[in-house]
Design a protein around this motif. Sequence first.
Motif, PDB file in Angstrom:
ATOM      1  N   HIS A 140     -24.340  -1.422 -20.221  1.00 24.83           N
ATOM      2  CA  HIS A 140     -23.988  -0.394 -19.549  1.00 24.83           C
ATOM      3  C   HIS A 140     -24.476   0.809 -20.135  1.00 24.83           C
ATOM      4  O   HIS A 140     -25.096   1.810 -19.927  1.00 24.83           O
ATOM      5  N   ARG A 141     -24.332   0.733 -21.624  1.00 24.46           N
ATOM      6  CA  ARG A 141     -24.952   1.684 -22.354  1.00 24.46           C
ATOM      7  C   ARG A 141     -26.558   1.774 -22.705  1.00 24.46           C
ATOM      8  O   ARG A 141     -27.165   2.849 -22.803  1.00 24.46           O
ATOM      9  N   ALA A 142     -27.042   0.763 -22.312  1.00 27.10           N
ATOM     10  CA  ALA A 142     -28.531   0.426 -22.428  1.00 27.10           C
ATOM     11  C   ALA A 142     -29.136   1.077 -21.225  1.00 27.10           C
ATOM     12  O   ALA A 142     -30.305   1.422 -21.178  1.00 27.10           O
ATOM     13  N   LEU A 143     -28.456   1.139 -20.051  1.00 28.66           N
ATOM     14  CA  LEU A 143     -29.229   1.414 -18.728  1.00 28.66           C
ATOM     15  C   LEU A 143     -29.694   2.988 -18.946  1.00 28.66           C
ATOM     16  O   LEU A 143     -30.804   3.001 -18.139  1.00 28.66           O
ATOM     17  N   PRO A 144     -29.175   3.925 -19.382  1.00 28.85           N
ATOM     18  CA  PRO A 144     -29.578   5.060 -19.437  1.00 28.85           C
ATOM     19  C   PRO A 144     -31.113   5.327 -20.105  1.00 28.85           C
ATOM     20  O   PRO A 144     -31.884   6.335 -20.167  1.00 28.85           O
ATOM     21  N   SER A 145     -31.238   4.241 -20.914  1.00 30.21           N
ATOM     22  CA  SER A 145     -32.559   4.187 -21.674  1.00 30.21           C
ATOM     23  C   SER A 145     -33.395   3.965 -20.805  1.00 30.21           C
ATOM     24  O   SER A 145     -34.827   4.397 -20.891  1.00 30.21           O
ATOM     25  N   LEU A 146     -33.332   3.285 -19.914  1.00 32.74           N
ATOM     26  CA  LEU A 146     -34.226   3.029 -18.633  1.00 32.74           C
ATOM     27  C   LEU A 146     -34.669   4.210 -17.985  1.00 32.74           C
ATOM     28  O   LEU A 146     -35.812   4.572 -17.744  1.00 32.74           O
ATOM     29  N   LEU A 147     -33.362   5.081 -17.565  1.00 35.03           N
ATOM     30  CA  LEU A 147     -33.772   6.178 -16.950  1.00 35.03           C
ATOM     31  C   LEU A 147     -34.615   7.422 -17.580  1.00 35.03           C
ATOM     32  O   LEU A 147     -35.207   8.070 -17.246  1.00 35.03           O
ATOM     33  N   ASP A 148     -34.261   7.094 -19.006  1.00 31.65           N
ATOM     34  CA  ASP A 148     -35.027   8.004 -19.962  1.00 31.65           C
ATOM     35  C   ASP A 148     -36.612   7.920 -19.705  1.00 31.65           C
ATOM     36  O   ASP A 148     -37.161   9.023 -19.641  1.00 31.65           O
ATOM     37  N   ALA A 149     -37.160   6.759 -19.636  1.00 29.78           N
ATOM     38  CA  ALA A 149     -38.193   6.452 -19.437  1.00 29.78           C
ATOM     39  C   ALA A 149     -38.823   6.731 -18.171  1.00 29.78           C
ATOM     40  O   ALA A 149     -40.048   7.179 -18.135  1.00 29.78           O
TER      41      ALA A 149
END
Length: 321
Positions: free
Chosen positions: A219-228
Amino acid sequence: MSFEEMVRRQLRKKANAVLVRKKAEVLALVRRLNAERFDLWDASTLLPRVSLGVGARGGGGGGIWLTMEVVPVNVAAEVIDWYRALVSQLEGLCLPLECEKAETWGERLAIPRKGGGLHFGEPERREAAAAYARLGVLYEFVSLSSQLAERAEACRRLAAVLAAQQDLPPDKVMDKYKQLQRQALALTAHFEEELPSLRERFAAAYLPDTAAASLEGLHRALPSLLDAVVRLCDEEYDAWCAESTEARKRFRTPRVYALHGTALELADELARHPAVPLADARLNGDAAEAQLHVLRERHAQLALSTGAANRALLRQVDEAV
C-alpha cells in the motif's frame, strides 16, 4: 501399465533408497520443521532503508530526476530465508515439497523393509505428517509475503528500469505503469479478502503475524508508482509547451492529453483504496493534492487544445478535397 507409470514408480523407488539411506537427516529436518519458532517483533522498532529512485527526463530536454523514499523493513524476510534454505535441503533428501494426490509425508515414509515392517516407525511418521501440514501453511506465508514485497519493490523500481529504455515511447511507458498498478491492486484485494483466515492459519502454525504489515508495505509503495506517472505527464506537458510551431504542437496534443487522462484515472483508482496513503504522498516533489489539481487543470486545457487540433485537421482535409 503405462510408460508414465513405469517411470513414476522407478523414480519413487530411487527416492525411497535416498530417504532410507538418509533417515537420520530426514528425521532431523522433520523435527526442526515442527520445532522452529520465529520471534514476534514490532516492525516499528526495525530500522528502515532509504530507496533512491532515478529516471531520465523526457521531451528531449535531457537531465535526470532523483527521488528518495524511506522503505519499511520486510518483516517476513527471516521466515522467507529460512523456508528457502529448507526447500533446498528437501531436494537433497528427496522429500517432496508436494506429495502425490492426498498423500502426506507420513504416508510417503511408509517404506517397506525387506523381511517385513517399515523403515520409519509410526511415531516418526506422525511427526512427518505434522511437519508436512506445517510446511503447507509455511508455503502460503512465504507466497503471500514474497509476492507483496516483490510487487512493492517493482512499484519503486519501475521508473528507473524504464528510464534505461530510451526508445520506449511515453504512451508505452504509461501502459507499463498502468499494468503494474492494476496488478498490485488486484493482489492487495485478493489478500485483503483472505487476510482474517490467513492470519488464523499462520498463528496456528506458529508463524509471525506479519501478513498485515506485508500488505501495508505494498500500500505504501503504490504512490511511488503514481509519482513516476505524474513526472511523465509533467515532462510531456513541458515539451508540448515548448514546441516551436503550432503545427508540431497540434500533432503532439492528443498524445499528451491521453497521458494526462490515464494519469488521472490511475490517481482515482488509488483514491478509492483507503489503505493506500495517497493523501500523505509526495508527487513530483509536491503534495499529492496540489499536483493532482495541476494535472486536472492541464487535462482540461489539453481537452480544449485537442478539440481545436481536430477542427484544424478537418479544415485541412476539407481544403484538400
